[in-house]
Design a protein around this motif. Structure first.
Motif, mmCIF file in Angstrom:
data_model
loop_
_atom_site.group_PDB
_atom_site.id
_atom_site.type_symbol
_atom_site.label_atom_id
_atom_site.label_comp_id
_atom_site.label_asym_id
_atom_site.label_seq_id
_atom_site.Cartn_x
_atom_site.Cartn_y
_atom_site.Cartn_z
ATOM 1 N N LEU A 81 3.560 10.650 -6.537
ATOM 2 C CA LEU A 81 4.476 11.077 -7.592
ATOM 3 C C LEU A 81 3.698 11.604 -8.798
ATOM 4 O O LEU A 81 4.034 12.646 -9.367
ATOM 5 N N MET A 82 2.641 10.902 -9.184
ATOM 6 C CA MET A 82 1.817 11.352 -10.307
ATOM 7 C C MET A 82 1.163 12.697 -10.016
ATOM 8 O O MET A 82 1.111 13.578 -10.884
ATOM 9 N N ALA A 83 0.678 12.871 -8.795
ATOM 10 C CA ALA A 83 0.043 14.141 -8.420
ATOM 11 C C ALA A 83 1.055 15.284 -8.462
ATOM 12 O O ALA A 83 0.744 16.386 -8.930
ATOM 13 N N LYS A 84 2.272 15.031 -8.026
ATOM 14 C CA LYS A 84 3.308 16.070 -8.047
ATOM 15 C C LYS A 84 3.701 16.420 -9.482
ATOM 16 O O LYS A 84 3.921 17.589 -9.796
ATOM 17 N N CYS A 85 3.785 15.432 -10.347
ATOM 18 C CA CYS A 85 4.089 15.690 -11.759
ATOM 19 C C CYS A 85 2.979 16.520 -12.390
ATOM 20 O O CYS A 85 3.256 17.483 -13.121
ATOM 21 N N ASP A 86 1.738 16.161 -12.111
ATOM 22 C CA ASP A 86 0.592 16.895 -12.651
ATOM 23 C C ASP A 86 0.608 18.340 -12.167
ATOM 24 O O ASP A 86 0.396 19.275 -12.943
ATOM 25 N N ARG A 87 0.904 18.522 -10.889
ATOM 26 C CA ARG A 87 0.949 19.882 -10.337
ATOM 27 C C ARG A 87 2.071 20.691 -10.987
ATOM 28 O O ARG A 87 1.884 21.875 -11.311
ATOM 29 N N LEU A 88 3.222 20.068 -11.217
ATOM 30 C CA LEU A 88 4.330 20.758 -11.867
ATOM 31 C C LEU A 88 3.939 21.207 -13.273
ATOM 32 O O LEU A 88 4.187 22.354 -13.659
ATOM 33 N N LEU A 89 3.293 20.328 -14.025
ATOM 34 C CA LEU A 89 2.857 20.696 -15.373
ATOM 35 C C LEU A 89 1.842 21.839 -15.338
ATOM 36 O O LEU A 89 1.895 22.749 -16.177
ATOM 37 N N GLN A 90 0.921 21.811 -14.360
ATOM 38 C CA GLN A 90 -0.067 22.886 -14.229
ATOM 39 C C GLN A 90 0.619 24.217 -13.896
ATOM 40 O O GLN A 90 0.270 25.261 -14.441
ATOM 41 N N GLU A 91 1.604 24.170 -13.000
ATOM 42 C CA GLU A 91 2.304 25.394 -12.614
ATOM 43 C C GLU A 91 3.122 25.959 -13.764
ATOM 44 O O GLU A 91 3.240 27.175 -13.912
ATOM 45 N N ILE A 92 3.671 25.078 -14.585
ATOM 46 C CA ILE A 92 4.401 25.549 -15.768
ATOM 47 C C ILE A 92 3.444 26.287 -16.692
ATOM 48 O O ILE A 92 3.748 27.382 -17.167
ATOM 49 N N ASP A 93 2.261 25.698 -16.935
ATOM 50 C CA ASP A 93 1.270 26.343 -17.801
ATOM 51 C C ASP A 93 0.827 27.683 -17.248
ATOM 52 O O ASP A 93 0.718 28.671 -17.980
ATOM 53 N N VAL A 94 0.562 27.752 -15.948
ATOM 54 C CA VAL A 94 0.114 28.998 -15.315
ATOM 55 C C VAL A 94 1.201 30.061 -15.416
ATOM 56 O O VAL A 94 0.924 31.221 -15.732
ATOM 57 N N SER A 95 2.458 29.694 -15.163
ATOM 58 C CA SER A 95 3.532 30.695 -15.205
ATOM 59 C C SER A 95 3.752 31.220 -16.617
ATOM 60 O O SER A 95 4.065 32.385 -16.807
ATOM 61 N N ILE A 96 3.541 30.378 -17.611
ATOM 62 C CA ILE A 96 3.683 30.826 -18.999
ATOM 63 C C ILE A 96 2.550 31.783 -19.359
ATOM 64 O O ILE A 96 2.779 32.830 -19.967
ATOM 65 N N GLU A 97 1.320 31.444 -18.946
ATOM 66 C CA GLU A 97 0.153 32.264 -19.277
ATOM 67 C C GLU A 97 0.130 33.579 -18.507
ATOM 68 O O GLU A 97 -0.174 34.627 -19.066
ATOM 69 N N ILE A 116 8.258 14.343 -18.172
ATOM 70 C CA ILE A 116 7.303 14.310 -17.063
ATOM 71 C C ILE A 116 6.044 13.552 -17.487
ATOM 72 O O ILE A 116 5.528 12.709 -16.750
ATOM 73 N N LYS A 117 5.558 13.833 -18.697
ATOM 74 C CA LYS A 117 4.359 13.145 -19.194
ATOM 75 C C LYS A 117 4.611 11.650 -19.367
ATOM 76 O O LYS A 117 3.744 10.831 -19.068
ATOM 77 N N LEU A 118 5.808 11.281 -19.823
ATOM 78 C CA LEU A 118 6.156 9.877 -19.970
ATOM 79 C C LEU A 118 6.200 9.191 -18.612
ATOM 80 O O LEU A 118 5.696 8.076 -18.449
ATOM 81 N N LEU A 119 6.778 9.864 -17.626
ATOM 82 C CA LEU A 119 6.820 9.313 -16.270
ATOM 83 C C LEU A 119 5.409 9.078 -15.748
ATOM 84 O O LEU A 119 5.107 8.024 -15.174
ATOM 85 N N MET A 120 4.520 10.049 -15.968
ATOM 86 C CA MET A 120 3.139 9.898 -15.511
ATOM 87 C C MET A 120 2.455 8.730 -16.219
ATOM 88 O O MET A 120 1.720 7.962 -15.590
ATOM 89 N N ALA A 121 2.698 8.569 -17.508
ATOM 90 C CA ALA A 121 2.089 7.465 -18.257
ATOM 91 C C ALA A 121 2.600 6.119 -17.750
ATOM 92 O O ALA A 121 1.835 5.163 -17.590
ATOM 93 N N LYS A 122 3.897 6.041 -17.462
ATOM 94 C CA LYS A 122 4.462 4.787 -16.940
ATOM 95 C C LYS A 122 3.890 4.476 -15.562
ATOM 96 O O LYS A 122 3.594 3.320 -15.255
ATOM 97 N N CYS A 123 3.740 5.500 -14.740
ATOM 98 C CA CYS A 123 3.148 5.293 -13.407
ATOM 99 C C CYS A 123 1.712 4.811 -13.538
ATOM 100 O O CYS A 123 1.287 3.903 -12.820
ATOM 101 N N GLN A 131 0.827 -1.204 0.000
ATOM 102 C CA GLN A 131 0.000 0.000 0.000
ATOM 103 C C GLN A 131 0.863 1.256 0.000
ATOM 104 O O GLN A 131 0.540 2.241 -0.664
ATOM 105 N N LEU A 132 1.995 1.226 0.703
ATOM 106 C CA LEU A 132 2.929 2.357 0.683
ATOM 107 C C LEU A 132 3.424 2.611 -0.740
ATOM 108 O O LEU A 132 3.531 3.753 -1.181
ATOM 109 N N PHE A 133 3.722 1.533 -1.461
ATOM 110 C CA PHE A 133 4.204 1.670 -2.837
ATOM 111 C C PHE A 133 3.129 2.297 -3.725
ATOM 112 O O PHE A 133 3.405 3.243 -4.467
ATOM 113 N N ILE A 134 1.927 1.792 -3.653
ATOM 114 C CA ILE A 134 0.826 2.325 -4.468
ATOM 115 C C ILE A 134 0.586 3.796 -4.136
ATOM 116 O O ILE A 134 0.446 4.635 -5.029
ATOM 117 N N ASP A 135 0.567 4.126 -2.851
ATOM 118 C CA ASP A 135 0.353 5.521 -2.441
ATOM 119 C C ASP A 135 1.487 6.424 -2.932
ATOM 120 O O ASP A 135 1.257 7.566 -3.331
#
Length: 111
Positions: A60-76, A91-98, A51-55
């Motif tokens: 990790l996926m949530a942090k990657c998603d947040r990083l991508l969102q923050e990149i978009d916001v800072s650009i806009e 980052i997107k590849l890492l999220m897909a693998k996860c 369960q620790l591994f799954i969590d």
């Protein structure tokens, strides 16, 4: 050509001993799979190691998603320079693998 593989990878210390001998110089090639990791998770708390591994994968996926969102916001909002596309694609590849890993785990649990 014959091929030998390590039968118990958890016990392998990646010894280069065979490369010391000239007779094996052209016969032995040591390789690693770059995205293959063997590790153990131990838990002393209320959560089981699986369960620790799954969590941790979900976190990790949530942090990657947040990083991508923050990149978009800072650009806009401030017109910041767009990071290298390779970085974003990584980052997107890492999220897909996860995501695939979580689906595989879920499939193994349900079978």
């Amino acid at each position: 050509h014959r091929r030998a593989v390590v039968s118990k990878p958890r016990l392998d210390m990646c010894s280069r001993e065979a490369l010391r001998y000239p007779a094996f110089k052209d016969s032995v090639e040591l390789n690693k799979i770059r995205d293959h990791f063997i590790f153990s998770i131990e838990s002393v708390g209320a959560l089981r190691p699986d369960q620790l591994f799954i969590d941790s994968i979900k976190l990790l996926m949530a942090k990657c998603d947040r990083l991508l969102q923050e990149i978009d916001v800072s650009i806009e909002s401030v017109g910041a320079l767009r990071p290298d596309q390779l970085f974003i694609d990584s980052i997107k590849l890492l999220m897909a693998k996860c995501d695939r890993l979580l689906q595989e785990i879920d499939g193994n649990i349900n079978n």
